[in-house]
Design a protein around this motif. Sequence first.
Motif, PDB file in Angstrom:
ATOM      1  N   GLN A   1     -18.205 -48.410  20.701  1.00 48.67           N
ATOM      2  CA  GLN A   1     -19.243 -48.812  19.743  1.00 48.67           C
ATOM      3  C   GLN A   1     -19.581 -50.291  19.840  1.00 48.67           C
ATOM      4  OE1 GLN A   1     -18.267 -47.684  15.712  1.00 48.67           O
ATOM      5  NE2 GLN A   1     -19.647 -49.206  14.887  1.00 48.67           N
TER       6      GLN A   1
ATOM      7  N   GLY B   1       1.544 -35.683  28.496  1.00 46.51           N
ATOM      8  CA  GLY B   1       2.700 -36.222  29.206  1.00 46.51           C
ATOM      9  C   GLY B   1       2.696 -37.734  29.190  1.00 46.51           C
TER      10      GLY B   1
ATOM     11  N   ALA C   1      -3.418 -35.714  19.883  1.00 50.77           N
ATOM     12  CA  ALA C   1      -4.327 -36.874  19.975  1.00 50.77           C
ATOM     13  C   ALA C   1      -5.778 -36.384  19.919  1.00 50.77           C
ATOM     14  CB  ALA C   1      -4.076 -37.634  21.278  1.00 50.77           C
TER      15      ALA C   1
ATOM     16  N   ASN D   1      -2.284 -38.087  27.708  1.00 45.86           N
ATOM     17  CA  ASN D   1      -1.733 -38.626  26.457  1.00 45.86           C
ATOM     18  C   ASN D   1      -0.456 -37.859  26.126  1.00 45.86           C
ATOM     19  OD1 ASN D   1      -1.334 -39.261  23.572  1.00 45.86           O
ATOM     20  ND2 ASN D   1      -3.387 -40.163  23.732  1.00 45.86           N
ATOM     21  N   LYS D   2       0.560 -38.554  25.621  1.00 52.23           N
ATOM     22  CA  LYS D   2       1.829 -37.864  25.362  1.00 52.23           C
ATOM     23  C   LYS D   2       1.804 -37.100  24.042  1.00 52.23           C
ATOM     24  CE  LYS D   2       4.380 -41.636  23.216  1.00 52.23           C
ATOM     25  NZ  LYS D   2       5.475 -42.567  23.286  1.00 52.23           N
TER      26      LYS D   2
ATOM     27  N   GLY E   1      -5.564 -47.546  27.560  1.00 50.21           N
ATOM     28  CA  GLY E   1      -5.449 -47.873  26.139  1.00 50.21           C
ATOM     29  C   GLY E   1      -4.051 -48.366  25.811  1.00 50.21           C
ATOM     30  N   ARG E   2      -3.795 -48.427  24.511  1.00 53.81           N
ATOM     31  CA  ARG E   2      -2.533 -48.994  24.023  1.00 53.81           C
ATOM     32  C   ARG E   2      -1.320 -48.214  24.523  1.00 53.81           C
ATOM     33  NH1 ARG E   2      -3.406 -51.446  18.320  1.00 53.81           N
ATOM     34  NH2 ARG E   2      -4.098 -49.344  17.837  1.00 53.81           N
ATOM     35  N   GLY E   3      -1.538 -46.967  24.916  1.00 52.93           N
ATOM     36  CA  GLY E   3      -0.442 -46.153  25.434  1.00 52.93           C
ATOM     37  C   GLY E   3       0.163 -46.710  26.709  1.00 52.93           C
TER      38      GLY E   3
ATOM     39  N   ALA F   1      -8.651 -51.872  21.386  1.00 57.02           N
ATOM     40  CA  ALA F   1      -7.300 -52.259  20.963  1.00 57.02           C
ATOM     41  C   ALA F   1      -6.653 -53.150  22.021  1.00 57.02           C
ATOM     42  CB  ALA F   1      -6.459 -51.002  20.722  1.00 57.02           C
TER      43      ALA F   1
ATOM     44  N   HIS G   1       3.215 -43.090  32.371  1.00 57.06           N
ATOM     45  CA  HIS G   1       3.995 -43.897  33.323  1.00 57.06           C
ATOM     46  C   HIS G   1       4.561 -43.035  34.443  1.00 57.06           C
ATOM     47  CE1 HIS G   1       4.051 -46.226  29.514  1.00 57.06           C
ATOM     48  NE2 HIS G   1       3.687 -47.153  30.359  1.00 57.06           N
TER      49      HIS G   1
ATOM     50  N   ILE H   1      -5.087 -43.247  25.590  1.00 52.36           N
ATOM     51  CA  ILE H   1      -6.187 -43.563  24.653  1.00 52.36           C
ATOM     52  C   ILE H   1      -6.227 -42.459  23.599  1.00 52.36           C
ATOM     53  CG2 ILE H   1      -8.715 -43.673  24.462  1.00 52.36           C
ATOM     54  CD1 ILE H   1      -8.742 -44.995  27.220  1.00 52.36           C
ATOM     55  N   SER H   2      -6.235 -42.862  22.311  1.00 47.36           N
ATOM     56  CA  SER H   2      -6.159 -41.836  21.264  1.00 47.36           C
ATOM     57  C   SER H   2      -7.459 -41.053  21.106  1.00 47.36           C
ATOM     58  CB  SER H   2      -5.774 -42.483  19.929  1.00 47.36           C
ATOM     59  OG  SER H   2      -6.722 -43.478  19.576  1.00 47.36           O
ATOM     60  N   GLY H   3      -8.608 -41.707  21.398  1.00 48.58           N
ATOM     61  CA  GLY H   3      -9.894 -41.011  21.260  1.00 48.58           C
ATOM     62  C   GLY H   3     -10.561 -41.282  19.928  1.00 48.58           C
ATOM     63  N   ALA H   4     -10.396 -42.502  19.404  1.00 53.55           N
ATOM     64  CA  ALA H   4     -11.054 -42.881  18.141  1.00 53.55           C
ATOM     65  C   ALA H   4     -12.571 -42.750  18.304  1.00 53.55           C
ATOM     66  CB  ALA H   4     -10.693 -44.327  17.789  1.00 53.55           C
TER      67      ALA H   4
HETATM   68  C1  LIG Z   1     -16.141 -51.443  13.648  1.00 54.95           C
HETATM   69  C2  LIG Z   1     -15.201 -50.992  14.737  1.00 54.95           C
HETATM   70  C3  LIG Z   1     -15.628 -51.001  16.034  1.00 54.95           C
HETATM   71  C4  LIG Z   1     -14.782 -50.576  17.057  1.00 54.95           C
HETATM   72  N1  LIG Z   1     -15.236 -50.565  18.346  1.00 54.95           N
HETATM   73  C5  LIG Z   1     -14.454 -50.060  19.310  1.00 54.95           C
HETATM   74  C6  LIG Z   1     -14.907 -49.974  20.663  1.00 54.95           C
HETATM   75  O1  LIG Z   1     -16.017 -50.399  21.010  1.00 54.95           O
HETATM   76  N2  LIG Z   1     -14.086 -49.432  21.583  1.00 54.95           N
HETATM   77  C7  LIG Z   1     -12.828 -48.970  21.279  1.00 54.95           C
HETATM   78  O2  LIG Z   1     -12.135 -48.476  22.191  1.00 54.95           O
HETATM   79  N3  LIG Z   1     -12.371 -49.061  20.021  1.00 54.95           N
HETATM   80  C8  LIG Z   1     -13.143 -49.606  19.047  1.00 54.95           C
HETATM   81  N4  LIG Z   1     -12.638 -49.714  17.780  1.00 54.95           N
HETATM   82  C9  LIG Z   1     -11.205 -49.446  17.572  1.00 54.95           C
HETATM   83  C10 LIG Z   1     -10.872 -47.969  17.445  1.00 54.95           C
HETATM   84  O3  LIG Z   1     -11.017 -47.569  16.115  1.00 54.95           O
HETATM   85  C11 LIG Z   1      -9.414 -47.699  17.876  1.00 54.95           C
HETATM   86  O4  LIG Z   1      -8.557 -48.495  17.114  1.00 54.95           O
HETATM   87  C12 LIG Z   1      -9.148 -47.969  19.354  1.00 54.95           C
HETATM   88  O5  LIG Z   1     -10.096 -47.313  20.171  1.00 54.95           O
HETATM   89  C13 LIG Z   1      -7.751 -47.448  19.698  1.00 54.95           C
HETATM   90  O6  LIG Z   1      -7.426 -47.830  21.001  1.00 54.95           O
HETATM   91  P1  LIG Z   1      -6.335 -47.038  21.835  1.00 54.95           P
HETATM   92  O7  LIG Z   1      -6.754 -45.614  21.988  1.00 54.95           O
HETATM   93  O8  LIG Z   1      -6.072 -47.853  23.056  1.00 54.95           O
HETATM   94  O9  LIG Z   1      -5.020 -47.191  20.936  1.00 54.95           O
HETATM   95  P2  LIG Z   1      -4.262 -46.160  19.980  1.00 54.95           P
HETATM   96  O10 LIG Z   1      -5.200 -45.578  18.971  1.00 54.95           O
HETATM   97  O11 LIG Z   1      -3.078 -46.873  19.487  1.00 54.95           O
HETATM   98  O12 LIG Z   1      -3.845 -44.979  20.952  1.00 54.95           O
HETATM   99  C14 LIG Z   1      -2.862 -45.076  21.924  1.00 54.95           C
HETATM  100  C15 LIG Z   1      -2.613 -43.676  22.459  1.00 54.95           C
HETATM  101  O13 LIG Z   1      -1.709 -43.744  23.556  1.00 54.95           O
HETATM  102  C16 LIG Z   1      -0.846 -42.622  23.487  1.00 54.95           C
HETATM  103  N5  LIG Z   1       0.377 -42.974  24.209  1.00 54.95           N
HETATM  104  C17 LIG Z   1       1.354 -43.841  23.821  1.00 54.95           C
HETATM  105  N6  LIG Z   1       2.289 -43.939  24.781  1.00 54.95           N
HETATM  106  C18 LIG Z   1       1.905 -43.124  25.790  1.00 54.95           C
HETATM  107  C19 LIG Z   1       2.458 -42.780  27.053  1.00 54.95           C
HETATM  108  N7  LIG Z   1       3.610 -43.340  27.488  1.00 54.95           N
HETATM  109  N8  LIG Z   1       1.816 -41.880  27.838  1.00 54.95           N
HETATM  110  C20 LIG Z   1       0.655 -41.305  27.413  1.00 54.95           C
HETATM  111  N9  LIG Z   1       0.068 -41.599  26.221  1.00 54.95           N
HETATM  112  C21 LIG Z   1       0.690 -42.491  25.428  1.00 54.95           C
HETATM  113  C22 LIG Z   1      -0.623 -42.379  22.015  1.00 54.95           C
HETATM  114  O14 LIG Z   1      -0.248 -41.029  21.776  1.00 54.95           O
HETATM  115  C23 LIG Z   1      -2.007 -42.725  21.433  1.00 54.95           C
HETATM  116  O15 LIG Z   1      -2.810 -41.561  21.324  1.00 54.95           O
HETATM  117  C24 LIG Z   1     -13.466 -50.145  16.746  1.00 54.95           C
HETATM  118  C25 LIG Z   1     -13.032 -50.134  15.426  1.00 54.95           C
HETATM  119  C26 LIG Z   1     -13.886 -50.554  14.431  1.00 54.95           C
HETATM  120  C27 LIG Z   1     -13.393 -50.517  13.012  1.00 54.95           C
END
Ligand SMILES: Cc1cc2nc3c(=O)[nH]c(=O)nc-3n(C[C@H](O)[C@H](O)[C@H](O)COP(=O)(O)OP(=O)(O)OC[C@H]3O[C@@H](n4cnc5c(N)ncnc54)[C@H](O)[C@@H]3O)c2cc1C
Length: 320
Positions: free
Chosen positions: A249, A301, A289, A284-285, A206-208, A234, A304, A264-267
């Motif tokens: 989804q 943690g 989360a 996740n750090k 994920g974005r992390g 993301a 990286h 991955i935040s776990g949305a």
């Molecule tokens: C209609 C709709 C449909 C969607 N469909 C999907 C879908 O199919 N799939 C999907 O995934 N999302 C979907 N989303 C998006 C979803 O809501 C989230 O925005 C998305 O899942 C967030 O992705 P992420 O966890 O990569 O990013 P973020 O929410 O930004 O989370 C990043 C995480 O990384 C952690 N992190 C940062 N740096 C580090 C590090 N160095 N080490 C460890 N951890 C770290 C942070 O603490 C954070 O928890 C949808 C949204 C909508 C509105």
Amino acid sequence: MSTLVFLEHHGGELQKGSLAVLSKAASLGDDVAGVIVGTGLDGLADQAAAHGAATVYVADDPKLEAPLPQPRVDAIAQLVGEKGIETVLFAQSILASDIASGLAARLEAGLNWQLTDIANGEGGLVGKQSALGDSVVVDVGWKSTPRIGLFRAGAFDPSEQPAAGTVETFEVQLQEHSLAAEMVEQAHAEESGPSIEDANVIVAGGRGLGEPEKFSLVEDLAKALGGAVAATRAVVDAGWYPYSAQVGQTGKSVSPTLYVACGISGAIQHKVGMQSSKTIVAINKDPNAPIFEFADLGVVGDLHQILPKLTELVQARRNG
Ligand SMILES: Cc1cc2nc3c(=O)[nH]c(=O)nc-3n(C[C@H](O)[C@H](O)[C@H](O)COP(=O)(O)OP(=O)(O)OC[C@H]3O[C@@H](n4cnc5c(N)ncnc54)[C@H](O)[C@@H]3O)c2cc1C
């Protein structure tokens, strides 16, 4: 014969999702037919017969070679008219979604999509569909025929159900407008290892990860574990990883034995695509989360630091 399943194929194989929907439809009791459209279709009807198709309608025509939706809408609409088909089912894919919506428009028929299950109810077929951001599951039905249903990727696994598989070839009466679109180019992504739909182990990023280049950390661990790489929306939207790897989804639903979520935040929209994984490990750090609320093992943690060491340990154990 009242149920027809669209059978998508690539490289001489029927798609796993199509076979899963076919065997599910056959398990409901009625005779089920499959439809296969394209060119060079040898052997595909046998695969359909092994998964419950009593009849397989085959249209083998060079004009149908490119995987474009409108000619397939013509084919299915024709079968619905000629064979009295009351239900048409699809396994979700980009092509199937286009055909299902085109068919609904052509026949002014009801389409239920993102189905996760289907059963015989008192008043006819009843589908299951997630609603309210996947927080509840609702029953959905159809007011008229033909009923059209599109199942979420990964909703079922295919099951062997030998059936007659009687082949009926047919010629599609193509509409003039259906030939207006032309496939200019088809590119296939180079992939090694199992696909995320088939993998027993998935490592997801994920974005992390911070930047696209850091996906190599996820890829290295996936390789060491013999698994596949997945991603959140993301990072897919940001262009860090291909859309085909998106879980959630609006992506794919997966249920591996092990799902390792990295940064991955776990949305909720991600959770719905992977929550049926047998064991979920989250790195996740942020200790708060949301992913830690449903992970079986949580590691707080910096990924990286953790991922390279974990990969090294897995490799050492494999080699030793
Ligand atoms: C209609 C709709 C449909 C969607 N469909 C999907 C879908 O199919 N799939 C999907 O995934 N999302 C979907 N989303 C998006 C979803 O809501 C989230 O925005 C998305 O899942 C967030 O992705 P992420 O966890 O990569 O990013 P973020 O929410 O930004 O989370 C990043 C995480 O990384 C952690 N992190 C940062 N740096 C580090 C590090 N160095 N080490 C460890 N951890 C770290 C942070 O603490 C954070 O928890 C949808 C949204 C909508 C509105």
